[in-house]
Enzyme design. Structure first.
Site, PDB file in Angstrom:
ATOM      1  N   LYS A  43      36.103  40.316  53.696  1.00  8.19           N
ATOM      2  CA  LYS A  43      36.261  38.924  53.271  1.00  8.19           C
ATOM      3  C   LYS A  43      37.606  38.693  52.576  1.00  8.19           C
ATOM      4  O   LYS A  43      38.303  37.716  52.855  1.00  8.19           O
ATOM      5  CB  LYS A  43      35.095  38.519  52.357  1.00  8.19           C
ATOM      6  CG  LYS A  43      33.740  38.511  53.063  1.00  8.19           C
ATOM      7  CD  LYS A  43      32.634  37.967  52.188  1.00  8.19           C
ATOM      8  CE  LYS A  43      32.166  38.939  51.141  1.00  8.19           C
ATOM      9  NZ  LYS A  43      31.464  40.113  51.710  1.00  8.19           N
ATOM     10  N   THR A  44      37.981  39.600  51.683  1.00  9.49           N
ATOM     11  CA  THR A  44      39.258  39.459  50.977  1.00  9.49           C
ATOM     12  C   THR A  44      40.430  39.590  51.943  1.00  9.49           C
ATOM     13  O   THR A  44      41.396  38.810  51.879  1.00  9.49           O
ATOM     14  CB  THR A  44      39.386  40.523  49.869  1.00  9.49           C
ATOM     15  OG1 THR A  44      38.268  40.435  48.986  1.00  9.49           O
ATOM     16  CG2 THR A  44      40.674  40.325  49.076  1.00  9.49           C
ATOM     17  N   ASP A  88      36.443  35.552  44.473  1.00 11.37           N
ATOM     18  CA  ASP A  88      35.407  36.514  44.832  1.00 11.37           C
ATOM     19  C   ASP A  88      34.206  36.333  43.905  1.00 11.37           C
ATOM     20  O   ASP A  88      34.357  35.882  42.762  1.00 11.37           O
ATOM     21  CB  ASP A  88      35.960  37.934  44.713  1.00 11.37           C
ATOM     22  CG  ASP A  88      35.133  38.953  45.466  1.00 11.37           C
ATOM     23  OD1 ASP A  88      34.241  38.546  46.243  1.00 11.37           O
ATOM     24  OD2 ASP A  88      35.371  40.164  45.310  1.00 11.37           O
ATOM     25  N   THR A 137      27.938  37.237  47.923  1.00  5.43           N
ATOM     26  CA  THR A 137      26.802  37.942  48.527  1.00  5.43           C
ATOM     27  C   THR A 137      25.529  37.132  48.320  1.00  5.43           C
ATOM     28  O   THR A 137      24.473  37.507  48.830  1.00  5.43           O
ATOM     29  CB  THR A 137      26.625  39.333  47.891  1.00  5.43           C
ATOM     30  OG1 THR A 137      26.451  39.185  46.473  1.00  5.43           O
ATOM     31  CG2 THR A 137      27.839  40.215  48.143  1.00  5.43           C
ATOM     32  N   ARG A 196      35.180  49.362  54.250  1.00  4.13           N
ATOM     33  CA  ARG A 196      35.541  49.949  52.957  1.00  4.13           C
ATOM     34  C   ARG A 196      34.997  51.368  52.837  1.00  4.13           C
ATOM     35  O   ARG A 196      35.701  52.288  52.390  1.00  4.13           O
ATOM     36  CB  ARG A 196      34.998  49.081  51.818  1.00  4.13           C
ATOM     37  CG  ARG A 196      35.390  49.572  50.414  1.00  4.13           C
ATOM     38  CD  ARG A 196      34.785  48.680  49.345  1.00  4.13           C
ATOM     39  NE  ARG A 196      35.287  47.320  49.460  1.00  4.13           N
ATOM     40  CZ  ARG A 196      34.715  46.272  48.871  1.00  4.13           C
ATOM     41  NH1 ARG A 196      33.606  46.434  48.156  1.00  4.13           N
ATOM     42  NH2 ARG A 196      35.234  45.067  48.999  1.00  4.13           N
TER      43      ARG A 196
END
Length: 309
Positions: A43-44, A88, A137, A196
């Site tokens: 997302k980032t 975020d 989330t 990640r």
């Protein structure tokens, strides 16, 4: 990296690319976007690419950093040119701060009341054009008025092993390492469907290769590494194992209510629902029933093979 080079999340990338290209043709910033889904899925990175594609500045913050008017003003008034503001964990913003963002999101202005009683007045600040991209989330935690201001809402899903494999191979090639197809599959399988996690494992693989003077990794090498690091075939974390153990042993496989389960694990419900459970449910180990969480047959097998053994 360019937007077209982003691996995986094809639906998200297509939607973002459409909006970005349209905005560039219209000579404006893209509409506000909300990215939601489990952590670690890009997302980032995608938010950064939006800024890069439209030639805007990129400012990043977190929801729990925005607690009052001053926090919002400091960020919004710092924009000296068109900007992508990435927040975020946007669900952590207090409702009062959500409301402060309505006018900036709708009109690119912010109004602030100064003074008290008869001397009170509203000052209006014009803002640089900006796109707010929120990541969460827990999309259900956002109020409906706030949620409605994001005209582009995009769900991020766990990666398949093929896409994860591309990311792993590219990362290892940066370090001059080759990897066999079977070894690649073994790493991808343990990456939790998350770039990640895959990149974190790659760092351990690079270290292993350096220590053992390897330039090519085969299945035997990565298996040895996984045994050394106690990384099981499902990529289960200690927290995942605790969850399965608690559900199996304390609650006899369930059903167990989410709050009772969270209390037994010493976690908050938000962490359990947003971080721990999505992957276990994706694997098919846990199911949600009207009475609570319950281990599936597959979950019981994983408990016996990986957790209990």
């Amino acid at each position: 990296m360019e937007l077209k080079e982003f691996v995986g999340q094809s639906t998200a990338v297509s939607s973002v690319s459409f909006s970005v290209e349209a905005a560039k043709k219209l000579g404006k910033m893209p509409d506000h976007m909300l990215f939601f889904g489990p952590p670690g899925l890009g997302k980032t990175t995608l938010a950064r690419l939006v800024a890069q594609e439209v030639g805007a500045s990129f400012v990043e913050t977190t929801g729990n950093s925005l607690t009052n008017v001053k926090d919002v003003l400091n960020i919004l008034l710092s924009f000296s040119r068109p900007t992508v503001l990435f927040i975020d964990e946007i669900h952590r913003i207090p409702k009062s701060v959500e409301e402060l963002l309505y006018a900036p999101m709708d009109e690119q202005i912010i109004r602030v009341m100064v003074g008290k009683n008869k001397t009170a007045r509203i000052i209006k600040f014009d803002l640089q054009p900006f796109t707010l991209i929120g990541a969460t989330t827990k999309v259900s935690f956002l109020s409906k008025p706030f949620l409605s201001r994001f005209s582009i809402k995009i769900s991020f899903n766990y990666y398949g092993e093929d896409d994860i494999g591309i990311i792993i191979r590219e990362e290892l090639e940066k370090h001059g390492l080759e990897i066999s197809t079977e070894a690649l599959k073994q790493i991808a399988k343990r990456s939790r469907g998350t770039p990640r996690e895959a990149l974190q494992i790659c760092r351990r693989v690079v270290e292993y290769a350096v220590l053992n003077h390897l330039q090519k990794l085969d299945e035997e090498a990565v298996t040895d590494l996984f045994n050394l690091l106690s990384i099981n075939e499902y990529g289960l974390s200690p927290l995942d194992k605790d969850y399965l153990r608690t559900l199996a042993e304390t609650f006899k496989g369930g059903p167990a209510g989410i709050r009772v389960l969270a209390s037994a694990l010493g976690l908050d419900v938000e962490t359990l629902e947003g971080v721990v459970e999505p992957y276990l449910m994706m694997l098919g180990f846990v199911m949600v029933t009207s009475r609570g969480r319950k281990l599936t047959d597959k979950g019981w097998r994983a408990y016996e093979e990986v957790v209990r053994s």
